[in-house]
Scaffold this motif. Structure first.
Motif, PDB file in Angstrom:
ATOM      1  N   ALA A  62       0.762  -1.450   0.050  1.00 32.68           N
ATOM      2  CA  ALA A  62       0.213  -0.136  -0.058  1.00 32.68           C
ATOM      3  C   ALA A  62       0.555   1.256   0.068  1.00 32.68           C
ATOM      4  O   ALA A  62       0.650   2.285  -0.731  1.00 32.68           O
ATOM      5  N   LEU A  63       1.983   1.468   0.477  1.00 34.79           N
ATOM      6  CA  LEU A  63       3.150   2.606   0.452  1.00 34.79           C
ATOM      7  C   LEU A  63       3.504   2.493  -0.725  1.00 34.79           C
ATOM      8  O   LEU A  63       3.759   3.843  -1.109  1.00 34.79           O
ATOM      9  N   ALA A  64       3.557   1.318  -1.334  1.00 37.76           N
ATOM     10  CA  ALA A  64       4.722   1.727  -3.003  1.00 37.76           C
ATOM     11  C   ALA A  64       3.937   2.113  -3.696  1.00 37.76           C
ATOM     12  O   ALA A  64       3.725   2.873  -4.529  1.00 37.76           O
ATOM     13  N   ALA A  68       3.752   9.828  -5.069  1.00 37.75           N
ATOM     14  CA  ALA A  68       5.312   9.943  -4.026  1.00 37.75           C
ATOM     15  C   ALA A  68       5.280  11.568  -3.599  1.00 37.75           C
ATOM     16  O   ALA A  68       5.778  11.850  -2.716  1.00 37.75           O
ATOM     17  N   THR A  69       3.856  12.256  -4.217  1.00 37.85           N
ATOM     18  CA  THR A  69       3.833  13.127  -2.733  1.00 37.85           C
ATOM     19  C   THR A  69       3.817  13.176  -1.056  1.00 37.85           C
ATOM     20  O   THR A  69       3.615  14.110  -0.581  1.00 37.85           O
ATOM     21  N   VAL A  70       2.867  12.222  -1.413  1.00 33.76           N
ATOM     22  CA  VAL A  70       3.067  11.628   0.604  1.00 33.76           C
ATOM     23  C   VAL A  70       4.540  11.107   1.139  1.00 33.76           C
ATOM     24  O   VAL A  70       5.300   9.990   0.655  1.00 33.76           O
ATOM     25  N   ASP A  71       4.006  11.789   2.176  1.00 36.35           N
ATOM     26  CA  ASP A  71       5.085  11.790   3.169  1.00 36.35           C
ATOM     27  C   ASP A  71       5.216  10.795   3.893  1.00 36.35           C
ATOM     28  O   ASP A  71       4.493  10.550   5.191  1.00 36.35           O
TER      29      ASP A  71
END
Length: 108
Positions: A62-64, A68-71
């Motif tokens: 889910a993280l992958a 890309a803008t989400v820290d």
């Protein structure tokens, strides 16, 4: 009643042997019960370890998939900690399983 051939002493020894045997049997029952509980606990822990591994993989996927803008730095750290916990649990499970392998039963 007369004591022929030391029968009183023999009866006393037999009574002592019987009492000791009963204690041994009770102790074995306690050991058998504890072994069964360890086996049940091991089964549960192994299921939890498996679930933890599945959850870690799902969170990582889910993280992958996030933009890309989400820290996700803090979340990445938490997931890494979960993976380390899983590795520790795997080691602990292996250590306990080595003591009482699944599917074995205690012997008298």
């Amino acid at each position: 009643m007369p004591d022929f051939f030391g029968l009183r002493e023999i009866r006393a020894m037999l009574s002592t042997i019987q009492q000791n045997t009963e204690k041994i049997i009770m102790s074995q029952s306690d050991i058998d019960a504890a072994t069964a509980q360890i086996g049940a606990t091991m089964t549960d822990v192994q299921a939890q370890v498996t679930q933890l591994g599945t959850d870690v993989a799902a969170v990582q996927a889910a993280l992958a998939a996030l933009p890309a803008t989400v820290d996700t730095t803090a979340l990445d750290t938490a997931v890494a900690s979960m993976a380390a916990t899983q590795a520790s649990l795997d080691t602990a499970v292996s250590t306990v399983t080595a003591l009482v392998p699944p599917g074995t039963s205690p012997t008298a």
